[in-house]
Design an enzyme around this catalytic site. Structure first.
Site, short mmCIF file in Angstrom:
data_model
loop_
_atom_site.label_atom_id
_atom_site.label_comp_id
_atom_site.label_asym_id
_atom_site.label_seq_id
_atom_site.Cartn_x
_atom_site.Cartn_y
_atom_site.Cartn_z
N ASP A 194 65.82 21.24 46.62
CA ASP A 194 66.50 21.11 45.42
C ASP A 194 65.76 21.36 44.48
O ASP A 194 64.30 21.11 43.92
CB ASP A 194 66.58 19.92 45.55
N GLU A 220 69.17 24.17 46.37
CA GLU A 220 70.02 23.19 45.11
C GLU A 220 69.46 23.94 43.69
O GLU A 220 68.81 23.99 43.67
CB GLU A 220 70.40 21.81 45.52
N GLU A 246 76.27 18.15 41.02
CA GLU A 246 75.98 17.06 40.79
C GLU A 246 75.81 16.48 39.09
O GLU A 246 75.85 15.48 38.32
CB GLU A 246 74.12 16.63 41.13
N HIS A 296 76.78 14.92 46.76
CA HIS A 296 75.36 14.68 45.36
C HIS A 296 75.86 13.07 46.14
O HIS A 296 76.65 12.55 46.04
CB HIS A 296 75.65 15.49 44.39
MG LIG Z 1 69.96 17.73 43.46
#
Ligand SMILES: [Mg+2]
Length: 377
Positions: A194, A220, A246, A296
């Site tokens: 991420d 991500e 998200e 998420h």
């Molecule tokens: Mg994230």
């Protein structure tokens, strides 16, 4: 049946000084969210979560929602999203409005499930799954000086066979963090990274190419969530699947991510995206472009439970029916009593498998004494 009460319950938990954790963009020391509690004239109570600060959630609820929701039949839940696009006109794409819609929607589904005595995932349709594969969200950037491998080793010791780690703070750091994570996880585990939108496309390309040898399941938010041209550019230049969602709310924003397969995986958060009704719409849109859906989750136990019910219902079609892929659910491994303590029976992700709660509604019971401990009003 009609809703008689809507209450917002702000919750907060502060981490001790010096123990902040975070991502490539910086550290945080407070975990805060807002629960919504609905009660009906039959005495049934439903819970939802708005992943926004309590004072904003309360003001938004009182200004825009209470008058319409009190008196509403919770079985009319699908009208909430539509109403949010028309009344209040022009407010619908606000994260605060969509977070409140999420909380009220999820609480309505909780009530519906309790009323008809079925778990929510059975009501949402799609493929039924009784178990999911939890992945550890871990290896945060920390204020404390901890050995890099410690958190990922803890996750392995707990039985996780998939993990997502924070990177995005520079090429050398990215490669080192991924190398350590892969070494500790072993070759068979799934590894996601991420970047929290911390890079420009060129930086993200360089990092993605450098870590590709470690078999990355998805990257991500390699670029900021608003930078859709960045996602499209990366798609052409790297071989690792891209995930985002998200920071997106409602079907219109998700459609932009899904159209022309801008990303490979969308990640609605059930406390922000518009709730279970909207998440189901997003999942159906995703099938039209063969985009994956993986929720998420960085929420309290209520948002987590909603995401688990949703994940259990996501249809396989068209990408996994004959080539099964695990339905991954995110399990934050940082300390957060709002996730564990407010549920009488916390969800247990250890051992590499998560049982989907089968009790009616969201399948959870709220520990109201614990709520009092973390109430911020
Ligand atoms: Mg994230």
């Amino acid at each position: 049946m009609e809703i008689t009460h809507l209450e917002t319950i702000p919750l907060t938990h502060a981490l001790p000084e010096g123990q902040g954790l975070g991502d490539a963009r910086g550290f945080g020391r407070t975990r805060a969210t807002t629960l919504v509690r609905l009660e009906t004239d039959t005495g049934t109570v439903g819970w939802g979560e708005a992943f926004v600060p309590g004072s904003i959630a309360r003001a938004t609820a009182e200004e825009l929602f209470v008058d319409d929701v009190v008196g509403m039949d919770p079985f009319d839940v699908e009208s909430l999203a539509v109403d949010s696009y028309t009344d209040p006109y022009h407010f619908s794409e606000s994260v605060f409005v969509q977070s409140l819609v999420s909380a009220i929607d999820v609480a309505c589904w909780d009530i519906i499930g309790k009323t008809v005595e079925r778990p929510v995932h059975r009501l949402l349709g799609g493929t039924e799954r009784s178990t999911l594969r939890p992945y550890a969200s871990t290896m945060y950037f920390t204020e404390e000086d901890r050995p890099l491998e410690e958190p990922i080793r803890e996750a392995v010791d707990e039985g996780f066979t998939a993990a997502k780690i924070k990177i995005g703070a520079g090429l050398e750091s990215d490669v080192e963090r991924v190398r350590v994570a892969r070494e500790v996880l072993g070759d068979d585990a799934l590894l996601m990274v991420d970047m929290n939108g911390n890079y420009r496309p060129e930086q993200a390309v360089r990092s993605a190419r450098a870590i590709a040898e470690y078999d990355i399941n998805w990257i991500e938010e390699p670029v900021p969530p608003e930078n859709l041209t960045g996602y499209r550019e990366l798609k052409q230049r790297i071989d690792i699947p891209i995930a985002a969602g998200e920071a997106h709310y409602g079907r219109f924003e998700f459609k932009r991510l899904i159209d022309d397969r801008t990303v490979d995986i969308v990640q609605p958060n059930l406390a922000r995206c518009g709730g279970l009704s909207e998440a189901r719409t997003i999942a159906k849109l995703a099938t039209t472009e063969n985009v994956g859906v993986r929720p998420h989750i960085w929420n309290s136990g209520v948002g987590l439970a909603a995401a688990v019910q949703f994940a259990a219902s996501i249809p396989d079609y068209p990408h996994t029916r004959n080539v099964p892929e695990p339905m991954l659910v995110e399990f934050d491994r940082s300390e957060n009593p709002l996730r564990n303590e407010i549920l009488e029976t916390p969800l247990d992700p250890t051992g590499g498998s998560l049982d989907v709660p089968q009790a009616p509604g969201l399948g959870i019971s709220i520990d109201e004494d614990a709520l009092e401990r973390y109430r911020a009003d």
